[in-house]
Structure formats: structure tokens, C-alpha cells
Scaffold this active site. Structure first.
Site, short mmCIF file in Angstrom:
data_model
loop_
_atom_site.label_atom_id
_atom_site.label_comp_id
_atom_site.label_asym_id
_atom_site.label_seq_id
_atom_site.Cartn_x
_atom_site.Cartn_y
_atom_site.Cartn_z
N HIS A 100 16.23 -16.12 -18.90
CA HIS A 100 15.35 -16.26 -17.73
C HIS A 100 15.87 -15.52 -16.50
O HIS A 100 16.42 -16.10 -15.59
CB HIS A 100 14.97 -17.71 -17.43
CG HIS A 100 16.05 -18.75 -17.45
ND1 HIS A 100 17.23 -18.63 -16.75
CD2 HIS A 100 16.10 -19.96 -18.07
CE1 HIS A 100 17.95 -19.72 -16.95
NE2 HIS A 100 17.29 -20.53 -17.74
N ASP B 120 5.34 -18.88 -15.38
CA ASP B 120 4.54 -20.11 -15.28
C ASP B 120 3.96 -20.33 -13.89
O ASP B 120 3.34 -21.36 -13.62
CB ASP B 120 5.37 -21.34 -15.69
CG ASP B 120 6.54 -21.58 -14.75
OD1 ASP B 120 6.86 -20.69 -13.94
OD2 ASP B 120 7.14 -22.67 -14.83
N ARG C 24 23.29 -4.51 -1.74
CA ARG C 24 24.63 -3.95 -1.90
C ARG C 24 25.39 -4.63 -3.04
O ARG C 24 26.44 -4.17 -3.43
CB ARG C 24 25.44 -4.08 -0.60
CG ARG C 24 25.08 -3.00 0.42
CD ARG C 24 26.00 -3.05 1.63
NE ARG C 24 25.76 -4.23 2.45
CZ ARG C 24 24.80 -4.33 3.37
NH1 ARG C 24 23.98 -3.32 3.61
NH2 ARG C 24 24.65 -5.44 4.06
N ASN D 30 16.24 -16.62 -12.62
CA ASN D 30 16.49 -18.05 -12.50
C ASN D 30 17.88 -18.38 -13.05
O ASN D 30 18.26 -17.91 -14.12
CB ASN D 30 15.42 -18.84 -13.27
CG ASN D 30 14.03 -18.63 -12.69
OD1 ASN D 30 13.15 -18.07 -13.34
ND2 ASN D 30 13.84 -19.04 -11.46
N ASP E 16 10.64 -21.84 -21.54
CA ASP E 16 11.72 -22.74 -21.09
C ASP E 16 11.17 -24.16 -20.93
O ASP E 16 11.60 -24.92 -20.06
CB ASP E 16 12.35 -22.23 -19.79
CG ASP E 16 13.71 -22.87 -19.49
OD1 ASP E 16 14.27 -23.52 -20.40
OD2 ASP E 16 14.20 -22.73 -18.36
ZN LIG Z 1 16.44 -23.32 -20.77
#
Ligand SMILES: [Zn+2]
Length: 390
Positions: A218, A250, A229, A221, A276
Site C-alpha cells: 500500500h 477506496d 529533498r 500508507n 486491504d
Molecule cells: Zn494490510
């Protein structure tokens, strides 16, 4: 048995193949496999023919990052609970599902892996993903930092042995001491190494890719954010052509602009749509669990409940693959690219491309029939319609 295994003809639909959309096109299945795919309309025998005019025919979705759904999960409960979670997602088009385990005490993870391995052996799952325990406490997200461990090849080998050949993915934070040895060991054992839940710099992430990491868990996340930088894991992973990148499309975890940007940068063949999802996917708002943590779902958004009972970090999603597919298309991704990201690329990342993941002769007859809005109308898995459909 022979009746159920008879071939089906789907004709007249918009058939999304790796070589383009056939409008109209037809698909003939034989037993559990796709026998033929071609442009045009075709007349078949009554009984085995489905007219799919005006419908999209997509390859069955492959969700390589999912913890549960429909009220049960892979992270706790029985083998039957795990089967129920897989069945819930199947009804939403996920014909191939990987069970993702979150960080837990090592012995518990070994037990879960051993319990789920037979489900992978009999085809209810296509494998296991260890999202932990070798992750960064600084980027633990909804996972339990108390049980996170430093990378340890011996511990990995115990977990791999428990999974009995079905461990397909492991997520690792590459900045942890010992990560390099673990990446090498996992990659040489044929396990896809994903970078995730990490506070690594871009340099450390690039070194992990050199060592054998090929996938991003993911993206955005649970990882250090991009800075111009210090581009961090996001910059290094997107910048590596051999790395495939998961996105949770989602509408909660990522802004749609980020979905579009990631799709543009990664290009077809590297983007992977995942849910997920946790057990609350498909259920009402309320209190649920993700591994050892308490989760509150409100307005479809799952959040950890902190010690004071307040909602904290986002804790997995309540999405289905059908939902993320619709969201990605609504964000502006062309349907063939969406199908690629929902099926073909994850199948390749999992090492299953010779068996499934595209509408191509010789592959499993796994497909999803969708209407104009990409709402799922019917699901076929291994040549059989789901009973609720058709
Ligand atoms: Zn997960």
C-alpha cells in the site's frame, strides 16, 4: 460433476483482454479453463450460452492484500471463518485471494499460517502474505508495535515452513537491522518481498530493491511521506521499474489524484489495486477487531480505537475489489488499465500468471461480468458461475 464442468459461451460483451478490448467479443470456457477468446458475436447452444451484450467482461479480480470481510477474517477465528471471508470477497469479484496476516506474536503467526496453508492447498486461497512482524514501529499504522521484531532469517524460515510452500509475499521495513539478509533469503526462496510499514529513506529503499525487493505494500500508507529533498520509500519505489505498487483505491486511504498520479508514473504493468479489507468489509458501522487491536467503523471508515476510546489511525479498509475497481475507473483510469491492476499484474507479482489473471486461452476461467457502471452482475470461478448469479 460433468454437468457443472460443461463449457459456457459468453457472447456479445466488451471483453477486456491483454491485447485490447474486444467489442463485441466472446469467450468459450471448457472445464475450469478458458478455451477461446475472440472478437465478434457467436451463436451457441441454448443452456450454456449467456448473452452479455452491453456488459464488461473482466478477468476475475486478484486481491493480494486483504485481511478479511463479511464479518470474518484470516487474522483470527477458524479455518471456516477464513473460508467465509474468501467467499464474501468472491461474491464481489475476487476469484483469487491472498490471506494477509498482521503482526502478532511469532507463535501465533506460525499457528495461523499452518491453519491457512491447507486452504491454499485446496484453492480457497492462492497464498499467504505476512504483513509483519518485521516492520517499523514508527510506521506501524493499525498494527500492534509490541509484537514487531527485527528481521530474523531463522524466524522467517519458521513462518515459511508453517505456510508449507504457500507463503507468497512478505512485507518488510528495509531500514531495520538485518533486513538485507532477510530480503535475500525471502527472495531466493521465491517469496515476493514487499517494502512497507517503513520509515526508510529513498537510499535505503533503493538498496532494498537492489537486494531483491520487488513490490510496494500500500504505497503512501504506512510509510514515510514524500519530500522533495527526501523522496523516501514512495519516491524510490515508484522510481524503480521492477517494483509493482499497491494502492488502496477506496476513496479513504488515498486521494483520487494520487491514484491517477501513481498510475501515470507506474504505467500499465506495475499498478496493483488492493482492498486491504478487514472483517467489517460489507458490514454495518460498529466495533470490530484487526488482529489484537480494536477497530471502530464509522461511515465505512475503519479506525483504531486508542486507549482513551477515541478513533485513531486508519485500520485497513471496508472495501471490496469491485469497489476499488469502480473507484479507480471513476478516478479516470481506463478500464483495461484497471483490469490490469486488479487482475493481471497481481497475478504476475504472485507468480500465478501462467494459471490465471487474464482473459486468455489456457488460463483459469475466472471472470467478472459488470454493467456500464462496473457494478458486478455475475462472477465465474474456474468455469462455474457463482450460484447467486445467473
Ligand atoms: Zn494490510
Amino acid at each position: 460433476m460433468t454437468h457443472q464442468q460443461a463449457g459456457h459461451l459468453l457472447t456479445g460483451g466488451r471483453v477486456v483482454t491483454p491485447d485490447g478490448v474486444l467489442t463485441p467479443g466472446w469467450i468459450q470456457t471448457e472445464g475450469t479453463q478458458i478455451a477461446a477468446v475472440a472478437r465478434g458475436d457467436r451463436q451457441g447452444q441454448a443452456g450454456n450460452t449467456t448473452d452479455v451484450h452491453g456488459r464488461w467482461i473482466l478477468p476475475g479480480f486478484v486481491d493480494m492484500h486483504v485481511h478479511g470481510g463479511g464479518g470474518t477474517s484470516f487474522t483470527e477465528g477458524t479455518a471456516e471463518d477464513a473460508r467465509a471471508a474468501a467467499a464474501f470477497h468472491l461474491a464481489h469479484g475476487t476469484t483469487s485471494i491472498v490471506a494477509s496476516l498482521v503482526t502478532a506474536p511469532l507463535g501465533e503467526l506460525q499457528e495461523r499460517a499452518a491453519m491457512l496453508a491447507p486452504l491454499a492447498a485446496d484453492g480457497a486461497l492462492v497464498g499467504l502474505h505476512l504483513e509483519g512482524p518485521f516492520l517499523s514501529r514508527a510506521r506501524c499504522g493499525a498494527q500492534d508495535p509490541r509484537h514487531m521484531l527485527l528481521p530474523d532469517v531463522a524466524a522467517f524460515e519458521c513462518l515459511r515452513a508453517a505456510a508449507a510452500g504457500h507463503l507468497r509475499v512478505i512485507t518488510i521495513a528495509p531500514e531495520l537491522p538485518g533486513a538485507r539478509d532477510l530480503i535475500t533469503a525471502a527472495a531466493s526462496a521465491g517469496v515476493t518481498v514487499a517494502v512497507g510499514h517503513t520509515d526508510a529513506t529513498a537510499e535505503v529503499t533503493a538498496a532494498a530493491v537492489d537486494a531483491g525487493a520487488t513490490h510496494a505494500t500500500h504505497l503512501f500508507n504506512g510509510m514515510r511521506p514524500v519530500h522533495h529533498r527526501e523522496p523516501g520509500p514512495v519516491g524510490a519505489l515508484l522510481d524503480s521499474e521492477e517494483v509493482s505498487c499497491e494502492v488502496i483505491a477506496d476513496g479513504v486511504h488515498l486521494h483520487d489524484t494520487i491514484i491517477r498520479l501513481t498510475a501515470h508514473i507506474a504505467g500499465p504493468g506495475r499498478l496493483v489495486l488492493v482492498t486491504d479489507a478487514m472483517s467489517a468489509a460489507g458490514l454495518r458501522d460498529g466495533r470490530y477487531r484487526l488482529g489484537s487491536r480494536q477497530v471502530s467503523v464509522s461511515g465505512g471508515v475503519a479506525r483504531l480505537i486508542d486507549d482513551d476510546g477515541r478513533p485513531g489511525a486508519i485500520a485497513g479498509s471496508t472495501a471490496t475489489m469491485a469497489g476499488v475497481v469502480r473507484r479507480a475507473a471513476a478516478a479516470g483510469l481506463p478500464v483495461p488499465d484497471v483490469a490490469d491492476a486488479a487482475s493481471t499484474t497481481p497475478a504476475r507479482v504472485l507468480g500465478l500468471a501462467d494459471r490465471l489473471g487474464a482473459l486468455r486461452p489456457g488460463l483459469a476461467a475466472n471472470l467478472v461480468v459488470c454493467d456500464d457502471d462496473l457494478a458486478v452482475r455475475a462472477v465465474m470461478r474456474r468455469g462455474r458461475w457463482l450460484p447467486s448469479a445467473q
